[in-house]
Design a protein around this motif. Structure first.
Motif, short mmCIF file in Angstrom:
data_model
loop_
_atom_site.label_atom_id
_atom_site.label_comp_id
_atom_site.label_asym_id
_atom_site.label_seq_id
_atom_site.Cartn_x
_atom_site.Cartn_y
_atom_site.Cartn_z
N ASP A 14 7.40 30.86 11.73
CA ASP A 14 5.99 29.94 11.28
C ASP A 14 5.38 29.86 9.72
O ASP A 14 4.41 29.30 8.90
CB ASP A 14 4.82 30.70 12.06
N ASN A 17 6.72 26.87 8.10
CA ASN A 17 6.49 25.56 8.28
C ASN A 17 5.41 25.95 7.34
O ASN A 17 4.34 24.48 7.09
CB ASN A 17 6.57 25.59 10.13
N LYS A 18 4.46 26.81 7.32
CA LYS A 18 3.24 26.81 6.85
C LYS A 18 3.68 26.81 5.23
O LYS A 18 2.40 26.70 4.48
CB LYS A 18 2.48 28.57 6.71
N GLY A 21 3.68 23.03 5.66
CA GLY A 21 2.68 22.26 6.41
C GLY A 21 3.53 21.70 6.87
O GLY A 21 3.09 20.22 7.36
N GLU A 23 3.72 21.91 11.50
CA GLU A 23 3.58 22.41 12.44
C GLU A 23 4.71 23.30 13.45
O GLU A 23 5.65 22.66 13.06
CB GLU A 23 3.28 20.85 13.43
N THR A 24 4.29 24.20 14.04
CA THR A 24 5.09 25.06 14.77
C THR A 24 4.82 24.57 16.37
O THR A 24 4.05 24.95 16.48
CB THR A 24 5.46 26.58 14.44
#
Length: 306
Positions: A14, A17-18, A21, A23-24
């Motif tokens: 995560d 991914n953050k 930007g 999605e996890t």
């Protein structure tokens, strides 16, 4: 213009991914497609707590290990394991680089057959100038493996998910091992140059008086030829059939035989001259390689001369 890099800790899927930007879909594994990124990432250092593989389709993204740039061209794969700190340093900010790949947390493979095998994939410890250059067919296989993993993690998670995903990852890693073996063969000229430098450095080590610095190591020679110990060791093994450590040990014994045959120095002195802190370590290596002790070798030489 010089930029100061910040360090980002990537200890989860995560977190990565953050950063981009994205999605996890699964907390422990993701199939990456950075063309879907919604945030620009540049001038940072990533402190990896996960395993990662990237296939670069575009040509603008630049990765660095320390101050050295990766051999990261179009159609190449780089791989990182937990503990690596990798810099992203591109001349221009790019929102959606053409990069695909795989990232998985060590917890994903816990209790699976891959957990016992993961350390065998030495390419995770390769670094700059050691990227894997894929052919078009190899790229296709790489992408097919990613598709299998992606299809599985898009299903609802159940008791079989981790083991199935881990098995698909193992297939991908086995393919990469095969592709690296192919690269060792197709880059035979480059490999030959590396071996030539290695042999020259081996011969010069004791001639230049480095024995006082200790017994020469694989790391020492890998640094001389500007390769990581893992890549260097694999290259030597593929080219010669012997490990780098075996070749180093054989060279040490050659020097030992010469000194035992041409001087009356005590065996402990011979050992110290060769860099051994403890003479018994030298004697054990000598007997393991020659089948006889240094003392027996000297006696045999003496009888032969008489």
């Amino acid at each position: 213009m010089k930029h100061d890099s910040i360090i980002v800790k990537l200890d989860s899927i995560d977190a990565y991914n953050k950063l981009y930007g994205l999605e996890t879909r699964h907390p422990l594994v993701t199939v990456l497609n950075l063309t879907e990124a919604t945030r620009v990432v540049n001038h940072i250092q990533m402190d990896y707590g996960v395993y990662a593989l990237y296939l670069k389709n575009g040509v603008s993204c630049t990765l660095k290990y320390g101050r050295q740039a990766y051999d990261y061209q179009e159609g190449t794969v780089v791989s990182f394991s937990p503990g690596h700190i990798i810099g992203v340093e591109s001349e221009t900010d790019e929102l959606a680089p053409d990069v695909i790949g795989l990232m998985f947390h060590p917890d994903l493979i816990y209790g699976t057959p891959l957990a016992a095998k993961i350390k065998n994939y030495s390419f995770f410890d390769y670094s700059q100038r050691e990227a894997l250059h894929l052919s078009l067919d190899e790229r296709r296989l790489f992408i097919e493996c990613l598709d299998h993993i992606k299809n599985e993690i898009e299903h609802p998670v159940d008791n079989h998910t981790a083991e199935i995903v881990a098995s698909h990852i193992q297939v991908l890693l086995d393919y990469l091992s095969r592709f690296y073996e192919r690269q060792f063969i197709t880059r035979r000229k480059v490999n030959s140059d590396v071996l030539t430098k290695f042999e020259k450095a081996l011969k010069e080590y004791y001639a230049d008086g480095h024995g006082k610095d200790g017994v020469p190591t694989v790391n020492y020679f890998a640094e001389i030829v500007n390769l990581t110990p893992g890549y260097f060791g694999d290259l030597v093994k593929k080219e010669t059939g012997k490990t780098a450590q075996e070749l180093i040990s054989l060279r040490i014994i050659e020097f030992a035989k010469q000194q035992l045959a041409t001087t009356n120095d005590d065996i402990s002195i011979v050992a110290y001259d060769l860099g051994f802190q403890y003479p018994q370590h030298f004697s054990r290596m000598f007997k393991r390689i020659t089948g006889i002790s240094p003392k027996q070798f000297r006696e045999k030489i003496s009888v032969g001369y008489n």
